[in-house]
Write a protein that holds these residues in place. Sequence first.
Motif, PDB file in Angstrom:
ATOM      1  N   ILE A   1       0.874  -1.161   0.000  1.00  0.00           N
ATOM      2  CA  ILE A   1       0.000   0.000   0.000  1.00  0.00           C
ATOM      3  C   ILE A   1       0.914   1.215   0.000  1.00  0.00           C
ATOM      4  CG2 ILE A   1      -1.759   1.278   1.261  1.00  0.00           C
ATOM      5  CD1 ILE A   1      -2.596  -1.407   2.515  1.00  0.00           C
ATOM      6  N   ASP A   2       0.867   1.980  -1.073  1.00  0.00           N
ATOM      7  CA  ASP A   2       1.767   3.125  -1.209  1.00  0.00           C
ATOM      8  C   ASP A   2       1.259   4.277  -0.353  1.00  0.00           C
ATOM      9  OD1 ASP A   2       3.567   5.039  -1.943  1.00  0.00           O
ATOM     10  OD2 ASP A   2       2.760   5.323  -3.954  1.00  0.00           O
ATOM     11  N   MET A   3       1.998   4.584   0.710  1.00  0.00           N
ATOM     12  CA  MET A   3       1.622   5.688   1.589  1.00  0.00           C
ATOM     13  C   MET A   3       2.411   6.950   1.245  1.00  0.00           C
ATOM     14  SD  MET A   3      -0.775   4.472   3.424  1.00  0.00           S
ATOM     15  CE  MET A   3      -1.000   5.636   4.744  1.00  0.00           C
ATOM     16  N   SER A   4       3.118   6.940   0.111  1.00  0.00           N
ATOM     17  CA  SER A   4       3.890   8.088  -0.364  1.00  0.00           C
ATOM     18  C   SER A   4       5.061   8.390   0.538  1.00  0.00           C
ATOM     19  CB  SER A   4       3.003   9.323  -0.511  1.00  0.00           C
ATOM     20  OG  SER A   4       1.991   9.088  -1.443  1.00  0.00           O
ATOM     21  N   ALA A   5       5.656   9.523   0.257  1.00  0.00           N
ATOM     22  CA  ALA A   5       6.833   9.947   1.019  1.00  0.00           C
ATOM     23  C   ALA A   5       6.445  10.316   2.436  1.00  0.00           C
ATOM     24  CB  ALA A   5       7.470  11.135   0.321  1.00  0.00           C
ATOM     25  N   GLY A   6       7.415  10.370   3.303  1.00  0.00           N
ATOM     26  CA  GLY A   6       7.163  10.773   4.676  1.00  0.00           C
ATOM     27  C   GLY A   6       7.441   9.646   5.642  1.00  0.00           C
TER      28      GLY A   6
ATOM     29  N   TRP B   1      -6.780   0.402  11.512  1.00  0.00           N
ATOM     30  CA  TRP B   1      -7.760   0.166  10.460  1.00  0.00           C
ATOM     31  C   TRP B   1      -9.046   0.893  10.767  1.00  0.00           C
ATOM     32  CZ3 TRP B   1      -6.520  -1.939   5.993  1.00  0.00           C
ATOM     33  CH2 TRP B   1      -5.394  -2.737   5.946  1.00  0.00           C
ATOM     34  N   MET B   2      -9.727   1.328   9.708  1.00  0.00           N
ATOM     35  CA  MET B   2     -11.057   1.908   9.839  1.00  0.00           C
ATOM     36  C   MET B   2     -12.070   0.783   9.657  1.00  0.00           C
ATOM     37  SD  MET B   2     -10.462   5.420   7.673  1.00  0.00           S
ATOM     38  CE  MET B   2     -11.990   6.199   8.152  1.00  0.00           C
ATOM     39  N   VAL B   3     -13.348   1.101   9.809  1.00  0.00           N
ATOM     40  CA  VAL B   3     -14.408   0.102   9.677  1.00  0.00           C
ATOM     41  C   VAL B   3     -14.457  -0.449   8.258  1.00  0.00           C
ATOM     42  CG1 VAL B   3     -16.890  -0.259   9.805  1.00  0.00           C
ATOM     43  CG2 VAL B   3     -15.751   1.153  11.499  1.00  0.00           C
ATOM     44  N   ASN B   4     -14.359   0.414   7.262  1.00  0.00           N
ATOM     45  CA  ASN B   4     -14.363  -0.027   5.873  1.00  0.00           C
ATOM     46  C   ASN B   4     -12.929  -0.334   5.460  1.00  0.00           C
ATOM     47  OD1 ASN B   4     -13.259   2.494   5.730  1.00  0.00           O
ATOM     48  ND2 ASN B   4     -15.102   3.464   4.951  1.00  0.00           N
ATOM     49  N   PRO B   5     -12.700  -0.812   4.260  1.00  0.00           N
ATOM     50  CA  PRO B   5     -11.325  -1.193   3.909  1.00  0.00           C
ATOM     51  C   PRO B   5     -10.414   0.012   3.660  1.00  0.00           C
ATOM     52  CG  PRO B   5     -12.781  -1.541   2.048  1.00  0.00           C
ATOM     53  CD  PRO B   5     -13.644  -1.118   3.203  1.00  0.00           C
ATOM     54  N   ARG B   6     -10.237   0.809   4.716  1.00  0.00           N
ATOM     55  CA  ARG B   6      -9.322   1.940   4.654  1.00  0.00           C
ATOM     56  C   ARG B   6      -8.401   1.895   5.866  1.00  0.00           C
ATOM     57  NH1 ARG B   6     -12.574   7.317   3.852  1.00  0.00           N
ATOM     58  NH2 ARG B   6     -13.832   6.422   5.501  1.00  0.00           N
ATOM     59  N   LEU B   7      -7.291   2.537   5.720  1.00  0.00           N
ATOM     60  CA  LEU B   7      -6.264   2.574   6.737  1.00  0.00           C
ATOM     61  C   LEU B   7      -5.985   4.033   7.070  1.00  0.00           C
ATOM     62  CD1 LEU B   7      -4.046   0.735   8.106  1.00  0.00           C
ATOM     63  CD2 LEU B   7      -2.629   1.278   6.139  1.00  0.00           C
ATOM     64  N   THR B   8      -5.776   4.348   8.331  1.00  0.00           N
ATOM     65  CA  THR B   8      -5.327   5.686   8.705  1.00  0.00           C
ATOM     66  C   THR B   8      -3.888   5.559   9.155  1.00  0.00           C
ATOM     67  OG1 THR B   8      -6.226   5.343  10.910  1.00  0.00           O
ATOM     68  CG2 THR B   8      -7.548   6.652   9.413  1.00  0.00           C
TER      69      THR B   8
ATOM     70  N   ILE C   1      -2.771  13.210  10.112  1.00  0.00           N
ATOM     71  CA  ILE C   1      -3.467  11.931   9.970  1.00  0.00           C
ATOM     72  C   ILE C   1      -4.003  11.832   8.547  1.00  0.00           C
ATOM     73  CG2 ILE C   1      -5.386  10.504  10.766  1.00  0.00           C
ATOM     74  CD1 ILE C   1      -5.040  11.853  13.513  1.00  0.00           C
ATOM     75  N   TYR C   2      -3.637  10.728   7.882  1.00  0.00           N
ATOM     76  CA  TYR C   2      -4.060  10.483   6.500  1.00  0.00           C
ATOM     77  C   TYR C   2      -4.944   9.249   6.433  1.00  0.00           C
ATOM     78  CZ  TYR C   2      -0.744  13.910   4.752  1.00  0.00           C
ATOM     79  OH  TYR C   2      -0.086  15.077   4.485  1.00  0.00           O
ATOM     80  N   VAL C   3      -5.798   9.214   5.412  1.00  0.00           N
ATOM     81  CA  VAL C   3      -6.665   8.066   5.123  1.00  0.00           C
ATOM     82  C   VAL C   3      -6.254   7.513   3.763  1.00  0.00           C
ATOM     83  CG1 VAL C   3      -9.034   7.318   4.709  1.00  0.00           C
ATOM     84  CG2 VAL C   3      -8.561   9.059   6.437  1.00  0.00           C
ATOM     85  N   GLN C   4      -6.178   6.186   3.678  1.00  0.00           N
ATOM     86  CA  GLN C   4      -5.760   5.520   2.442  1.00  0.00           C
ATOM     87  C   GLN C   4      -6.653   4.313   2.194  1.00  0.00           C
ATOM     88  OE1 GLN C   4      -2.951   5.870   0.168  1.00  0.00           O
ATOM     89  NE2 GLN C   4      -4.065   4.272  -0.911  1.00  0.00           N
ATOM     90  N   ALA C   5      -7.246   4.222   1.021  1.00  0.00           N
ATOM     91  CA  ALA C   5      -8.008   3.028   0.640  1.00  0.00           C
ATOM     92  C   ALA C   5      -7.010   1.895   0.411  1.00  0.00           C
ATOM     93  CB  ALA C   5      -8.815   3.285  -0.623  1.00  0.00           C
ATOM     94  N   VAL C   6      -7.334   0.699   0.870  1.00  0.00           N
ATOM     95  CA  VAL C   6      -6.388  -0.411   0.742  1.00  0.00           C
ATOM     96  C   VAL C   6      -6.259  -0.912  -0.688  1.00  0.00           C
ATOM     97  CG1 VAL C   6      -6.577  -1.146   3.134  1.00  0.00           C
ATOM     98  CG2 VAL C   6      -8.088  -2.158   1.422  1.00  0.00           C
ATOM     99  N   ASP C   7      -7.191  -0.555  -1.566  1.00  0.00           N
ATOM    100  CA  ASP C   7      -7.050  -0.976  -2.963  1.00  0.00           C
ATOM    101  C   ASP C   7      -6.008  -0.128  -3.704  1.00  0.00           C
ATOM    102  OD1 ASP C   7      -8.318   1.463  -3.494  1.00  0.00           O
ATOM    103  OD2 ASP C   7     -10.202   0.523  -4.133  1.00  0.00           O
ATOM    104  N   GLY C   8      -5.546   0.957  -3.087  1.00  0.00           N
ATOM    105  CA  GLY C   8      -4.497   1.783  -3.666  1.00  0.00           C
ATOM    106  C   GLY C   8      -4.920   2.599  -4.866  1.00  0.00           C
ATOM    107  N   LYS C   9      -6.217   2.705  -5.130  1.00  0.00           N
ATOM    108  CA  LYS C   9      -6.688   3.424  -6.318  1.00  0.00           C
ATOM    109  C   LYS C   9      -6.622   4.939  -6.157  1.00  0.00           C
ATOM    110  CE  LYS C   9      -9.592  -0.288  -8.002  1.00  0.00           C
ATOM    111  NZ  LYS C   9     -10.942  -0.754  -8.270  1.00  0.00           N
ATOM    112  N   ARG C  10      -6.578   5.415  -4.917  1.00  0.00           N
ATOM    113  CA  ARG C  10      -6.478   6.848  -4.671  1.00  0.00           C
ATOM    114  C   ARG C  10      -5.305   7.118  -3.749  1.00  0.00           C
ATOM    115  NH1 ARG C  10     -12.373   7.251  -2.676  1.00  0.00           N
ATOM    116  NH2 ARG C  10     -11.993   5.056  -2.673  1.00  0.00           N
ATOM    117  N   PRO C  11      -4.682   8.270  -3.879  1.00  0.00           N
ATOM    118  CA  PRO C  11      -3.565   8.595  -2.985  1.00  0.00           C
ATOM    119  C   PRO C  11      -4.073   8.886  -1.568  1.00  0.00           C
ATOM    120  CG  PRO C  11      -4.061  10.468  -4.382  1.00  0.00           C
ATOM    121  CD  PRO C  11      -4.926   9.318  -4.859  1.00  0.00           C
ATOM    122  N   PRO C  12      -3.200   8.803  -0.573  1.00  0.00           N
ATOM    123  CA  PRO C  12      -3.591   9.153   0.786  1.00  0.00           C
ATOM    124  C   PRO C  12      -4.095  10.594   0.839  1.00  0.00           C
ATOM    125  CG  PRO C  12      -1.412   8.160   0.754  1.00  0.00           C
ATOM    126  CD  PRO C  12      -1.797   8.412  -0.666  1.00  0.00           C
TER     127      PRO C  12
END
Length: 176
Positions: free
Chosen positions: A8-13, A20-27, A38-49
């Motif tokens: 899961i690409d969390m970008s630089a930093g 984990w959040m309730v849905n398939p997202r990660l903070t 604090i960033y939110v990232q979908a686990v499918d990686g389709k959108r950036p954090p």
Amino acid sequence: IAGSATAIDMSAGDNQSAPWMVNPRLTSGSNPDGLQKIYVQAVDGKRPPAPLFTADATVARNPASWSRPPRLLAFYEIEPARQRDVEVYRVGESVAPVAATTANERSPSVSPDGRWIAYVSDTSGRDEIYATRLDRQGETLQLTTAGASEPLWTREGLFYREGERMMLRVLEKGVL
């Protein structure tokens, strides 16, 4: 264990503290712009954090634990004058302080029913576990006296580390 792993690409930093959040997202807490947010990232990686809070942060924040329901996030802020403070974000509402003193409060964990929050504080002179009801009914309880860290709620109760031992404090009929 069968299956494959996907990055899961969390970008630089400096990425850390990933509940984990309730849905398939990660903070996670990350600092690609310099200040830890604090960033939110979908686990499918389709959108950036994306930052969880739209307002510009003025202090560093790290996520720690989600509850469901009610949907709320426990996190801690690092404020140089006060050290670390425990806060709660009720999704769609606002951020509220739980423990904001000159002591160093951190590692918050919300109970599965969303009624309690436990955290570590050094207000006594060493790290101990404290708990308080999120509805603000009753006093904050100091649960340990021999030094403790790493609180984590499960359905069985509150686990925490006391030296080399893992301890369990059972929640009975909503009371610690």
